[in-house]
Scaffold this motif. Sequence first.
Motif, PDB file in Angstrom:
ATOM      1  N   HIS A   1       3.204   1.445  -3.061  1.00 45.17           N
ATOM      2  CA  HIS A   1       2.469   1.235  -4.316  1.00 45.17           C
ATOM      3  C   HIS A   1       3.323   1.661  -5.517  1.00 45.17           C
ATOM      4  O   HIS A   1       3.952   2.716  -5.496  1.00 45.17           O
ATOM      5  CB  HIS A   1       1.189   2.083  -4.246  1.00 45.17           C
ATOM      6  CG  HIS A   1       0.387   2.107  -5.502  1.00 45.17           C
ATOM      7  ND1 HIS A   1      -0.306   1.012  -5.964  1.00 45.17           N
ATOM      8  CD2 HIS A   1       0.161   3.103  -6.397  1.00 45.17           C
ATOM      9  CE1 HIS A   1      -0.938   1.333  -7.083  1.00 45.17           C
ATOM     10  NE2 HIS A   1      -0.668   2.597  -7.376  1.00 45.17           N
TER      11      HIS A   1
ATOM     12  N   VAL B   1       0.845  -1.203   0.000  1.00 42.74           N
ATOM     13  CA  VAL B   1       0.000   0.000   0.000  1.00 42.74           C
ATOM     14  C   VAL B   1       0.877   1.249   0.000  1.00 42.74           C
ATOM     15  O   VAL B   1       0.820   2.078  -0.909  1.00 42.74           O
ATOM     16  CB  VAL B   1      -0.947   0.002   1.224  1.00 42.74           C
ATOM     17  CG1 VAL B   1      -1.922   1.172   1.128  1.00 42.74           C
ATOM     18  CG2 VAL B   1      -1.695  -1.312   1.322  1.00 42.74           C
TER      19      VAL B   1
ATOM     20  N   ASN C   1       0.918  -3.427  -5.450  1.00 40.37           N
ATOM     21  CA  ASN C   1      -0.151  -2.538  -5.877  1.00 40.37           C
ATOM     22  C   ASN C   1      -1.125  -2.355  -4.723  1.00 40.37           C
ATOM     23  O   ASN C   1      -1.596  -3.338  -4.155  1.00 40.37           O
ATOM     24  CB  ASN C   1      -0.859  -3.172  -7.090  1.00 40.37           C
ATOM     25  CG  ASN C   1      -1.965  -2.307  -7.620  1.00 40.37           C
ATOM     26  OD1 ASN C   1      -2.952  -2.045  -6.931  1.00 40.37           O
ATOM     27  ND2 ASN C   1      -1.807  -1.854  -8.848  1.00 40.37           N
ATOM     28  N   ARG C   2      -1.409  -1.104  -4.396  1.00 36.20           N
ATOM     29  CA  ARG C   2      -2.226  -0.850  -3.204  1.00 36.20           C
ATOM     30  C   ARG C   2      -3.658  -1.347  -3.341  1.00 36.20           C
ATOM     31  O   ARG C   2      -4.348  -1.549  -2.350  1.00 36.20           O
ATOM     32  CB  ARG C   2      -2.230   0.642  -2.867  1.00 36.20           C
ATOM     33  CG  ARG C   2      -3.002   1.525  -3.817  1.00 36.20           C
ATOM     34  CD  ARG C   2      -3.292   2.897  -3.204  1.00 36.20           C
ATOM     35  NE  ARG C   2      -2.147   3.771  -3.164  1.00 36.20           N
ATOM     36  CZ  ARG C   2      -1.814   4.641  -4.126  1.00 36.20           C
ATOM     37  NH1 ARG C   2      -2.545   4.718  -5.226  1.00 36.20           N
ATOM     38  NH2 ARG C   2      -0.768   5.413  -3.999  1.00 36.20           N
ATOM     39  N   TYR C   3      -4.128  -1.535  -4.584  1.00 33.23           N
ATOM     40  CA  TYR C   3      -5.519  -1.943  -4.787  1.00 33.23           C
ATOM     41  C   TYR C   3      -5.675  -3.455  -4.913  1.00 33.23           C
ATOM     42  O   TYR C   3      -6.722  -3.992  -4.623  1.00 33.23           O
ATOM     43  CB  TYR C   3      -6.073  -1.274  -6.048  1.00 33.23           C
ATOM     44  CG  TYR C   3      -5.954   0.236  -5.992  1.00 33.23           C
ATOM     45  CD1 TYR C   3      -6.716   0.972  -5.090  1.00 33.23           C
ATOM     46  CD2 TYR C   3      -5.054   0.910  -6.808  1.00 33.23           C
ATOM     47  CE1 TYR C   3      -6.590   2.349  -5.014  1.00 33.23           C
ATOM     48  CE2 TYR C   3      -4.927   2.291  -6.738  1.00 33.23           C
ATOM     49  CZ  TYR C   3      -5.694   3.005  -5.840  1.00 33.23           C
ATOM     50  OH  TYR C   3      -5.566   4.356  -5.755  1.00 33.23           O
ATOM     51  N   GLN C   4      -4.630  -4.125  -5.370  1.00 28.23           N
ATOM     52  CA  GLN C   4      -4.772  -5.554  -5.659  1.00 28.23           C
ATOM     53  C   GLN C   4      -4.036  -6.463  -4.681  1.00 28.23           C
ATOM     54  O   GLN C   4      -4.419  -7.615  -4.504  1.00 28.23           O
ATOM     55  CB  GLN C   4      -4.236  -5.839  -7.071  1.00 28.23           C
ATOM     56  CG  GLN C   4      -5.086  -5.195  -8.144  1.00 28.23           C
ATOM     57  CD  GLN C   4      -4.330  -5.018  -9.443  1.00 28.23           C
ATOM     58  OE1 GLN C   4      -3.261  -5.584  -9.634  1.00 28.23           O
ATOM     59  NE2 GLN C   4      -4.875  -4.212 -10.328  1.00 28.23           N
TER      60      GLN C   4
END
Length: 585
Positions: A278, A275, A283-286
Amino acid sequence: MTTRVVSLPTGTSFWKVNRARVRSRHGRVTRLHSKRPFCLAAGRGVDSPAGGRPSHTAHAMPAGSTPRAVATDVSDWDTRPAPADSVEQGEVEEGSFQWTKHWYPIHALDHLDPTRPHHAMLLGRDLALWRDGSGKWQCFEDFCPHRLAPLSEGRVEADGSLLCAYHGWRFEGSGKCTALPQASKPVSEWKPSQVPCAVSYPTKELAGVVFVWPESGPRAAEEAAATAVRGFPEMLDDELQATGKSTRSSWAVRDLPYGWDFFMENALDPAHVPVSHHNFVGNRYQDPTFFNLDTVRPLTPAEGVAHRTDRPFMQKTGMGTTVLDFQPPCFVRIAAREEEGGPESNICLYATPIKPGYTRAIVCQTIVNGDVKGGKKPANSVFFQNALPKWINHMFGALFVNQDSVFLHHQEKIVEHRLRAKNVKTVDGYDMPTPSDKAVIAFRTWYERMSGGGVPWAPGSPPMPPAERDPEKLYNLWDSHVRHCSICKAALAKTKLWQKAVAVASVLCLFAGIATYSASAAAAVAAGSVAIPSNIASLPLLWHTPPTSSLWAVVAGALLAVVAWQLKRLERAFHVLTFSHADNH
Ligand code: FES
Ligand SMILES: [Fe+2]
């Protein structure tokens, strides 16, 4: 689910553990099933000694405050409310942790210019680090016994002494004054008890780092000689490097704008990696995912604590198993191995408390080669062990660290504010309902209940600085690294030189392009070969086709101007390297 506690001495390889020997450490371990959310506040979640203790003052641990041994089943961590207490503790020795009976890393040797003294700090004390005539790095308290001028502003002389540049007193490595130019007879003829001395601290050079023992005197020298440096053999032992058993990267050194305890929290917290970092790591979203941490060495005041996750802490990562090993007071080892028998990546993080609100981080990677010949190199070795010049790695490392700095700097100030506002003595307000925070909880338990009251700052240490909102100051790279790094200073000097040279070359090229074009146009006009519309006869040059040489000169001048501008930006990056999460899409 059974609570597993593996008994391992500090410094052994976790990968050598025979699973069949996994056992409960001692009968006193109990299991709690409280459903209160974990909160590190006085009286909530953990036992707090009567009256508590402030985090930044030195006190002896109150008698009878030894925490009870506790452990917990972690199977229901995934849902709230979580178990109250996740810290497995080993045997607790009598007495509190002694901060000044340990070696602290001060600097990487290859960053230090031996021709001059260097200022450093440890536990709030100003130090002067210098290399004497025998080639040994020495550490003095940073004042001259004459009239307290800073010795770090002095000179290393050709005779191997440190000269105080105010009145010219000289000192040998032991701290003894060897020359006092204003005296009527040489110091060598003085009674030994009358010879002035600088305050000298024991030093040790190991694995490319200079370590300092924060007590002085003959007894301190004996204790220092009998105490091992924190770490593990594959990192510390140069012979193991020479035989190919392990490979240590060069060291990165940086003074960070937050306290030692917040550095340790961060190092023991793998959940933040995809996070906060990133686009650098994950990847902060995945990538954030559930993972658990098992205790592999129970918490004790002297040896700290170690946790392991057998589940990748990031989606899509190749790392199968990761161990977080906190060795108080200054070392964290993050060991990860992607395949059984393959190379083991060890991120080696030293953190030295230099003054309130600041920590010196000294970091490297050590790859311990596995049993499998030619096993796959750890993916993260590209960050530490590459062919790039060291200064580029220093810059990249600084950018990586900056991604966390903004959080940790302000987190510390928020915690301080809450301590004052609520008049509590331990970190207040953390809400940690998932097992990814178990190592942080264990560390805070150590810090608040076993560390004897926290970092023992020297009397007269500077106060905690206020929160810094100006990114130009928060991300100041010159003061936090370059000033003390001979590698980066040399790179900066070269960058400045190249920037000037390229700027001059750019101007010369542009000038040459214009001059050759003008000459060519003038010749064409004289020869009458330029068709000039009568209404703009005063601008004949514009109607002449430029010769190829002029075009090339102008193009080269423009390109060199861009390079000069980029070098100017690089020059600035040696001073300030800002980062914004909002801009890191
Ligand atoms: S203060 Fe150092 S020689 Fe006078
Ligand atoms: Fe550097």
